[in-house]
Scaffold this motif. Structure first.
Motif, PDB file in Angstrom:
ATOM      1  N   GLN A 472       0.839  -1.194   0.000  1.00  0.00           N
ATOM      2  CA  GLN A 472       0.000   0.000   0.000  1.00  0.00           C
ATOM      3  C   GLN A 472       0.881   1.254   0.000  1.00  0.00           C
ATOM      4  OE1 GLN A 472      -3.532   0.085   0.140  1.00  0.00           O
ATOM      5  NE2 GLN A 472      -3.480  -2.146  -0.168  1.00  0.00           N
ATOM      6  N   ALA A 474       0.541   5.531   0.373  1.00  0.00           N
ATOM      7  CA  ALA A 474      -0.350   6.640   0.739  1.00  0.00           C
ATOM      8  C   ALA A 474      -0.413   7.654  -0.385  1.00  0.00           C
ATOM      9  CB  ALA A 474       0.140   7.298   2.016  1.00  0.00           C
ATOM     10  N   ASP A 477      -5.280  11.409   1.284  1.00  0.00           N
ATOM     11  CA  ASP A 477      -5.874  10.846   2.504  1.00  0.00           C
ATOM     12  C   ASP A 477      -6.176   9.363   2.362  1.00  0.00           C
ATOM     13  OD1 ASP A 477      -5.842  13.351   3.706  1.00  0.00           O
ATOM     14  OD2 ASP A 477      -7.816  13.878   2.905  1.00  0.00           O
ATOM     15  N   ASN A 478      -5.856   8.790   1.214  1.00  0.00           N
ATOM     16  CA  ASN A 478      -6.162   7.386   0.958  1.00  0.00           C
ATOM     17  C   ASN A 478      -4.880   6.593   0.758  1.00  0.00           C
ATOM     18  OD1 ASN A 478      -9.072   7.892   0.813  1.00  0.00           O
ATOM     19  ND2 ASN A 478      -8.612   8.915  -1.136  1.00  0.00           N
ATOM     20  N   SER A 479      -5.039   5.303   0.589  1.00  0.00           N
ATOM     21  CA  SER A 479      -3.907   4.447   0.230  1.00  0.00           C
ATOM     22  C   SER A 479      -4.301   3.629  -0.987  1.00  0.00           C
ATOM     23  CB  SER A 479      -3.512   3.526   1.386  1.00  0.00           C
ATOM     24  OG  SER A 479      -4.559   2.627   1.695  1.00  0.00           O
ATOM     25  N   LYS A 480      -3.311   3.324  -1.817  1.00  0.00           N
ATOM     26  CA  LYS A 480      -3.560   2.558  -3.037  1.00  0.00           C
ATOM     27  C   LYS A 480      -2.721   1.286  -3.029  1.00  0.00           C
ATOM     28  CE  LYS A 480      -4.601   6.505  -6.101  1.00  0.00           C
ATOM     29  NZ  LYS A 480      -5.801   6.070  -6.839  1.00  0.00           N
ATOM     30  N   GLU A 523      -6.989  14.281  -8.193  1.00  0.00           N
ATOM     31  CA  GLU A 523      -5.985  13.452  -7.519  1.00  0.00           C
ATOM     32  C   GLU A 523      -4.570  13.707  -8.036  1.00  0.00           C
ATOM     33  OE1 GLU A 523      -6.603   8.966  -5.970  1.00  0.00           O
ATOM     34  OE2 GLU A 523      -6.201   9.105  -8.114  1.00  0.00           O
ATOM     35  N   ASP A 526      -1.989  14.937  -5.472  1.00  0.00           N
ATOM     36  CA  ASP A 526      -1.700  13.916  -4.457  1.00  0.00           C
ATOM     37  C   ASP A 526      -0.761  12.853  -5.013  1.00  0.00           C
ATOM     38  OD1 ASP A 526      -3.296  15.168  -2.579  1.00  0.00           O
ATOM     39  OD2 ASP A 526      -5.064  13.943  -3.001  1.00  0.00           O
TER      40      ASP A 526
END
Length: 538
Positions: A472, A474, A477-480, A523, A526
């Motif tokens: 994962q 970051a 504010d999310n993780s991929k 996005e 980010d």
């Protein structure tokens, strides 16, 4: 030479008029003709580029010409295999195709190189002003040993350039260009300027005729499908040449249809003061005409000076190569019913990957540089690339030239419209509806100059070693979740949602280039921040 650079700065001042300041240009050109100052030669993907008058001069091109001839004289079996001939005698039999773009002193620079070849009993076929893909086609059609094109492609107007193509007509690989670079720099300091005869025993070549014969022979383009479109009275076709070597080409290839409007065809080696590239800004003239057009079908394109880059507009939508390459590939598979692969550089949009996956077709993803498509483009390739393209506006296709070919791009776009009955923007929107849309972005940041070269490359490579599939990362504010990691040129991390980031070091500057693509344009920042954090280990 400082004084030459200062003169060029004056030329590039906004509002500079060639007609009122021709004396400045003449000073620069006189330096180019008479200077004995050496220059450092560095061949990039397939050529060397330098400032006209200070680096790119008659004297220094004599050196490069000598270096290329010497390369053939001294080549071993491995180098001859890469050059595509068996020995020096074959070079003397098959000869060189030579020409130039629209920039200053094109013919004189050609003469400097031609003289070196002719003295070695190597025949020279002189094409005059021509485009990059035409040299590639001519090498194959004439069974020539090589080609040299005097062009720096889309570089600013104060640059000259020289491209070299071996016997397959494609961009020379580093095994060739490294030898030319080494020999030229070795010979550069001691070379004595040689007068060039006013008349040279080269053979003049109608290269555009040869190029069209190549397209017809290879069945690269279905001209019969295009004919009814361009002569049917329902098409508005606008082509902006930005004063480059593509001038007159579309008219010749399409038999001068009434629907064709050609922009910026005048002689102007300064390109009207603009950067001579197929950019959104330079498309404005095309857009104005097509926006006002009531034609059912609309197609506008802009070329770069040597005809190896192209961008499109259809009256509503601007289509860059990330999009057009995907359209072209989808067309080749679904309309032409052809089998093969799609080849793209690692920095190019993954939109075509999604399409290829839905069609069950392999994607060949290569390092940046058109020469890297050779394994899928040469005549004996298995499998063959149906389309090969880069995000920097270069494209070629099945059975076409191994070089980028903007003219092929124009003709294929016309074929797509003729066969499908759709403008390019309509075709693209249908693909977005079927496959989803991605939003590409490019950026970068500076690093310490001490990192240039191996340290920077090692730093980027270490990222590829640390990032694991399934891990994962970051992003905002999310993780991929990481789906794939490619390390063919920098480090490309593809996530399970099909967004991705590429971290790629510059080989010559203290810079890191970041390429990203995401499903949500919000996005972009980010993803860039996440890539930068990976580089700095945060």
């Amino acid at each position: 030479m400082e004084n030459i650079s200062q003169l060029w700065k004056t030329v590039q001042t906004p509002g500079f008029e060639l007609s009122q300041n021709n004396n400045i240009i003449e000073q620069i050109l006189e330096f180019a003709r008479t200077s004995h100052a050496p220059a450092q030669v560095s061949f990039g993907t397939s050529g060397w580029r330098g400032e006209i008058g200070s680096e790119f001069t008659i004297r220094n091109l004599q050196v490069v010409g000598k270096a290329i001839v010497r390369m053939y004289r001294e080549a071993d079996a491995a180098l001859f295999a890469e050059l595509g001939i068996k020995d020096f005698a074959e070079l003397q039999k098959k000869g060189l195709v030579l020409g130039h773009d629209n920039r200053f002193l094109g013919k004189e620079f050609c003469a400097a190189v031609a003289h070196e070849f002719l003295q070695a009993d190597i025949p020279v076929f002189f094409a005059g002003e021509a485009t990059t893909p035409e040299f590639s086609a001519a090498v194959e059609m004439l069974d020539a040993a090589c080609a040299i094109n005097m062009t720096p492609s889309h570089n600013p107007n104060h640059y000259g350039g020289i491209k070299f193509n071996p016997a397959d007509g494609g961009p020379a690989d580093t095994g060739i260009t490294d030898v030319i670079t080494r020999l030229a720099n070795e010979m550069m300091p001691d070379h004595k300027f040689e007068p060039i005869p006013a008349e040279l025993a080269w053979e003049e070549l109608d290269i555009l005729k040869v190029y069209k014969e190549f397209l017809e022979k290879q069945e690269t383009i279905k001209f019969n499908r295009i004919e009814s479109l361009v002569n049917g009275g329902r098409l508005a076709l606008v082509v902006d040449h930005v004063h480059g070597a593509t001038r007159g080409r579309p008219g010749y290839l399409l038999n001068n249809p009434k629907c064709l409007v050609s922009l910026r065809t005048e002689d102007d080696p300064l390109f009207g003061g603009v950067a001579p590239e197929p950019s959104s800004k330079n498309l404005e003239g095309v857009k104005q005409i097509l926006d006002a057009s009531k034609a059912w079908y609309r197609l506008g394109v802009i070329f770069d000076p040597d005809g190896d880059r192209i961008r499109f507009y259809d009256g509503t939508t601007e289509i860059d190569m990330n999009a057009f390459g995907a359209i072209a590939f989808h067309y080749m598979v679904t309309w032409r019913k052809l089998k093969g692969v799609v080849a793209k550089s690692v920095a190019t949009s993954n939109f075509v990957n999604i399409i290829a996956d839905s069609l069950g077709v392999e994607v060949a993803e290569t390092p940046v540089g058109f020469k890297n498509f050779r394994p899928w483009m040469h005549r004996q390739a298995k499998p063959k690339a149906l389309i090969a393209f880069e995000e920097s506006d270069g494209i070629s296709g099945l059975n076409n030239t191994l070089e980028k070919d903007a003219q092929f791009g124009l003709l294929l776009a016309l074929e797509i419209i003729a066969v499908t009955g759709k403008n390019l923007g309509e075709y693209l929107e249908a693909l977005y509806t079927e496959c989803g849309r991605l939003y590409p972005e490019r950026s970068g940041f500076d690093v310490e100059r001490a990192m240039v070269g191996a340290p920077l490359l090692e730093k980027v490579q270490s990222i590829g070693e640390k990032v694991k599939i399934g891990s994962q990362i970051a992003v905002g504010d999310n993780s991929k979740e990481v789906k794939t990691v490619l390390t063919v040129d920098g480090v490309k991390i593809v996530f399970t949602d099909n967004s991705w980031m590429l971290i790629r070091p510059s080989g010559t500057e203290p810079k890191v280039r970041i390429y990203t693509e995401c499903l949500d344009p919000a996005e972009k920042d980010d993803l860039f921040a996440a890539a930068k954090s990976l580089f700095f280990g945060k």
